[in-house]
Design an enzyme around this catalytic site. Structure first.
Site, short mmCIF file in Angstrom:
data_model
loop_
_atom_site.label_atom_id
_atom_site.label_comp_id
_atom_site.label_asym_id
_atom_site.label_seq_id
_atom_site.Cartn_x
_atom_site.Cartn_y
_atom_site.Cartn_z
N SER A 1 30.17 27.59 41.55
CA SER A 1 31.62 27.35 41.48
C SER A 1 32.13 26.98 40.09
O SER A 1 33.34 26.80 39.92
CB SER A 1 32.03 26.26 42.47
N LYS B 1 35.02 29.02 39.05
CA LYS B 1 36.43 28.74 39.32
C LYS B 1 37.18 28.26 38.08
O LYS B 1 38.42 28.31 38.06
CB LYS B 1 36.56 27.72 40.45
N SER C 1 37.06 22.56 45.12
CA SER C 1 36.20 23.74 45.02
C SER C 1 36.23 24.59 46.29
O SER C 1 35.20 25.09 46.74
CB SER C 1 34.75 23.32 44.70
#
Length: 352
Positions: free
Chosen positions: A135, A138, A194
Site C-alpha cells: 500500500s 497509494k 489504507s
C-alpha cells in the site's frame, strides 16, 4: 448534504547509493521538489474540512485543486515541511556517515534515511533493490489524483469492481459496494486508513479510467527519476507494484509538496459519515497516532510478498528527513527499525 464530521489534523552509513545514473540521487530529490517558480497552491485545514463535510460546490471546489510541483530550480529549491516552506541553496552531496556515529541495526529487507532538504543519504540498506511495496503504492495514487485537479467534492459510489483485489486478496474489511463518499473522502480513506476500494475508485473515476490512471502513475514515476519503480494498479494489492527504497525517498520528497497529502496521510483518526452508518477509523501508522514524532507524511503497507513497510517524512533535530522501511517481518519490527533509525539520525550533526 452537510455532514457532522470531525477531522483531527496533524498533531527514515554505511551504504551509499553508488549505482546511479549520471544524475545524482540528491539532485533528483531536489529537482523533484522544485516548482519552476509556479505558485504551490495548498489546501488549508479549513478548506479540507469544507471538502470533507460536503460544503463545497462543484464550481468552487476547483479552487482547492493543487497543482503538481514539477520542474527544477536553478539556484534554490522550495522544500515544504509541515506548513512551512524554506528556500535553500542547491547543493548536491552524497555523504558517508559511518564515521559520525555507530550505524543502527535494521532487520528489514531494505531501508533508507535521507536529509530531505539536501538529498544526503544518512543511512541505506539495499537501497536500489526493487521490491513489492504493497500500500505504499497509494502515495503515488494520491499524487496522481492531486495532479489531475479533479472536483474533490464530486460524489463517488463504490462498485463491485473496486473490491476485486489482486489474487483473491481481501480488499476491505469495512467498506461495502454502494457506499458513497466524495473524492476527498476517498483520498482520506486511501491515505489514512489504507482502504483498497477507495484507491481503486480513485483510479476508476479518473479521466480515461483505470488504465489511464495506471499510465499516469508510471509516467509520474519516470518524471521523478524513479528508475526501479513500476505500477500495475492503484491499491498495492498486486505484488507487481514494485519500487526501491531510493525511489521511494524521491517519491516521499515530491509528495511532501502537496499539503493535502501531508494532512490526510497524518490524520490520526476520523469518523466517516456515510449517511447510514459511521465508520470510526484510525491511522494505520501507530507512530502517527501516538504523536511522539513530528511526522509530516506517512504511508504504511502490507501484503505477504512485501512484508511490513512504511514511508515517512519527518523532522529530526531540526532536519527534514525521509524514512523508508521495506520488508520488515512484522509491524513491531517495522516500527522498531523506524524508531531506531530516527533516534540515530536525531543524534547526527545538523551539518555534515
Amino acid at each position: 448534504m452537510k455532514n457532522t464530521k470531525k477531522l483531527l489534523m496533524n498533531a527514515l552509513g554505511a551504504s551509499l547509493l553508488l549505482c546511479m545514473s549520471s544524475t545524482g540521487f540528491a539532485e533528483i530529490v531536489m529537482n523533484s521538489s522544485g516548482n519552476s517558480g509556479q505558485a504551490n497552491i495548498s489546501w488549508s485545514s479549513e478548506e479540507a474540512n469544507l471538502l470533507l463535510n460536503g460544503d463545497v460546490s462543484a464550481n468552487s471546489a476547483s479552487s482547492f485543486n493543487e497543482p503538481s510541483p514539477k520542474g527544477s530550480v536553478n539556484v534554490t529549491t522550495t522544500v515544504r515541511s509541515g506548513a512551512a516552506a524554506q528556500s535553500t541553496p542547491k547543493t548536491v552531496q552524497i555523504v558517508d556517515t559511518s564515521n559520525f556515529s555507530d550505524q543502527p541495526t535494521v532487520s528489514a529487507r531494505a531501508a533508507l534515511i535521507m536529509d530531505a532538504q539536501t538529498g544526503e543519504v544518512l543511512f541505506g540498506k539495499n537501497t536500489n533493490t526493487s521490491l513489492p511495496i504493497a500500500s505504499i503504492t497509494k502515495l503515488m495514487t494520491a499524487v496522481v489524483t492531486a495532479d489531475a485537479r479533479l472536483n474533490m467534492s464530486e460524489q463517488i459510489t463504490l462498485q463491485q469492481i473496486d473490491f476485486a483485489g489482486a489474487g483473491g486478496k481481501n480488499s476491505s474489511s469495512t467498506l461495502r459496494v454502494g457506499d458513497k463518499m466524495n473524492r476527498a473522502e476517498a483520498l482520506l480513506f486511501a491515505l489514512m486508513k489504507s482502504e483498497n476500494p477507495a484507491a481503486a475508485a480513485l483510479a476508476r473515476t479518473y479521466p480515461g479510467g483505470r488504465n489511464a490512471f495506471y499510465a499516469a502513475m508510471n509516467a509520474k514515476a519516470r518524471s521523478l527519476g524513479m528508475t526501479s519503480t513500476h505500477y500495475v494498479e492503484s491499491s498495492g494489492l498486486d505484488p507487481r507494484n514494485v519500487s526501491s527504497a531510493r525511489d521511494l525517498g524521491i517519491l516521499v520528497s515530491a509528495a511532501s509538496q502537496y499539503s493535502v497529502i501531508r494532512q490526510f496521510s497524518t490524520t490520526p483518526s476520523y469518523d466517516f459519515n456515510l449517511g447510514y452508518r459511521v465508520l470510526k477509523s484510525n491511522n494505520t501508522n501507530s507512530l502517527v497516532r501516538n504523536g511522539g514524532w513530528n511526522i509530516n507524511i506517512s504511508k504504511t503497507g502490507y501484503i505477504n510478498e512485501a512484508g511490513r513497510c512504511v514511508v515517512m517524512h519527518t523532522t529530526l533535530n531540526n532536519r527534514p528527513a525521509v524514512v523508508v522501511i521495506l520488508g520488515a517481518n512484522n509491524t513491531q519490527a517495522r516500527n522498531n527499525d523506524a524508531i531506531r533509525l530516527m533516534n540515530w539520525a536525531s543524534q547526527l550533526p545538523k551539518s555534515i
